[in-house]
Design a protein around this motif. Structure first.
Motif, mmCIF file in Angstrom:
data_model
loop_
_atom_site.group_PDB
_atom_site.id
_atom_site.type_symbol
_atom_site.label_atom_id
_atom_site.label_comp_id
_atom_site.label_asym_id
_atom_site.label_seq_id
_atom_site.Cartn_x
_atom_site.Cartn_y
_atom_site.Cartn_z
ATOM 1 N N ILE A 66 1.273 4.092 -2.957
ATOM 2 C CA ILE A 66 0.913 5.508 -2.742
ATOM 3 C C ILE A 66 2.078 6.417 -3.079
ATOM 4 C CG2 ILE A 66 0.345 7.215 -0.964
ATOM 5 C CD1 ILE A 66 -1.363 5.073 0.398
ATOM 6 N N ARG A 96 -5.907 6.710 -1.259
ATOM 7 C CA ARG A 96 -6.367 5.794 -0.207
ATOM 8 C C ARG A 96 -7.820 5.373 -0.446
ATOM 9 N NH1 ARG A 96 -3.747 8.579 5.272
ATOM 10 N NH2 ARG A 96 -1.632 7.718 4.974
ATOM 11 N N ARG A 133 0.818 -1.225 0.000
ATOM 12 C CA ARG A 133 0.000 0.000 0.000
ATOM 13 C C ARG A 133 0.846 1.268 0.000
ATOM 14 N NH1 ARG A 133 -5.319 1.024 2.438
ATOM 15 N NH2 ARG A 133 -5.516 3.238 2.948
ATOM 16 N N GLN A 134 1.760 1.402 0.942
ATOM 17 C CA GLN A 134 2.535 2.631 1.059
ATOM 18 C C GLN A 134 3.433 2.846 -0.142
ATOM 19 O OE1 GLN A 134 1.902 4.930 3.492
ATOM 20 N NE2 GLN A 134 3.112 6.182 2.084
ATOM 21 N N ASP A 141 -9.212 1.615 -0.814
ATOM 22 C CA ASP A 141 -10.216 1.164 0.157
ATOM 23 C C ASP A 141 -11.489 0.640 -0.503
ATOM 24 O OD1 ASP A 141 -8.542 1.763 2.226
ATOM 25 O OD2 ASP A 141 -9.483 3.690 2.718
#
Length: 279
Positions: free
Chosen positions: A17, A50, A13-14, A54
């Protein structure tokens, strides 16, 4: 989407991003984004990416509602559609590059996985486009209604007496139109008395009163008298509570009383005629 792909996206995820934020720098240098504080721009980027991720764990209806709320908020603040569509394209590239670099995709399912990613991303893009289209259609509809509301004709009711009925809210732009129509109408109809009827104005605050005072002073400058009519009790109370001074020109509670005053100012009056006068 395959659970293994969802798991990979959340585990990376990070990184996704960070790579996405780096990717969007290529198209983020425009007049709108340059006008934003850096903190606001960065926070929006993080919130956007995000939210995209999600949506994988949300029910379809809930994901659509989250996207709708997000789009509505940023449409109203002026964010361009191109920012979000280009952002989604960048996210697609980053995601596919991340998946292939991690060798997460089974070679036999590579096309199936790519199709799932494409469908997911395209679904979000389509909804964002629909939200913007709906917003513009609604804006155009409201503008058409506003144009009708903004019409403020000066209507001659008697020789030398005209009425301008006002309906709806009054802002700076509308006040400018009112002033133009008022002065042009006075010259055209050779009015000596003008009645501004605010019966249909829902709220009279300091700004509205200021515009009305300006209009009355402009009327006097072209040699006519202005009478404000339609002063309802609640409007009168508001004017008193705000300390607004409307004492520079006459006020009347109803249009009829205003017309009677206008006739007196032009040396005329309404009289009752009995049937005996016709004999």
């Amino acid at each position: 989407m395959q659970p293994s792909i969802i798991e990979m996206i959340y585990s990376q995820r990070q990184e996704i991003i960070d790579r996405w934020k780096e990717e969007i720098r290529h198209f983020s240098d425009n007049e709108f984004t340059r006008s934003l504080p850096a903190e606001v721009y960065n926070e929006t980027n993080v919130e956007f990416v995000r939210l995209i991720i999600d949506t994988l764990e949300l029910e379809q209806s809930e994901a659509k509602e989250k996207l709708r709320q997000f789009a509505e908020r940023f449409i109203n603040t002026g964010w361009p559609l191109s920012y979000f569509t280009q952002g989604m394209q960048a996210f697609r590239r980053v995601l596919l590059e991340t998946m292939t670099s991690q060798e997460t995709i089974n070679s036999k399912k590579v096309f199936e996985t790519f199709y799932e990613v494409e469908s997911w991303i395209d679904g979000i893009i389509n909804q964002l486009v629909d939200e913007y289209s709906g917003s513009w259609e609604n804006t155009l509809h409201l503008q058409k209604l506003a144009l009708k509301e903004l019409s403020a004709p000066l209507i001659p009711v008697f020789e030398k007496i005209s009425v301008m009925p006002l309906i709806g809210t009054i802002d700076t732009e509308r006040a400018k139109l009112i002033m133009e129509n008022l002065l042009e109408g006075i010259i055209e109809h050779r009015s000596q008395v003008v009645l501004i009827d605010i019966t249909g104005v829902p709220v009279v605050d300091t700004m509205v009163a200021h515009h009305i005072i300006q209009a009355s002073e402009a009327v006097r400058l072209v040699g006519a008298e202005c009478i404000l009519v339609g002063i309802r009790p609640e409007i009168a109370q508001t004017i008193v509570n705000l300390g607004i001074d409307l004492g520079k020109f006459p006020t009347r509670s109803t249009l009829r009383k205003g017309i009677e005053t206008g006739l007196e100012l032009t040396q005329r009056k309404i009289v009752n005629i009995s049937s005996d006068d016709f004999r």
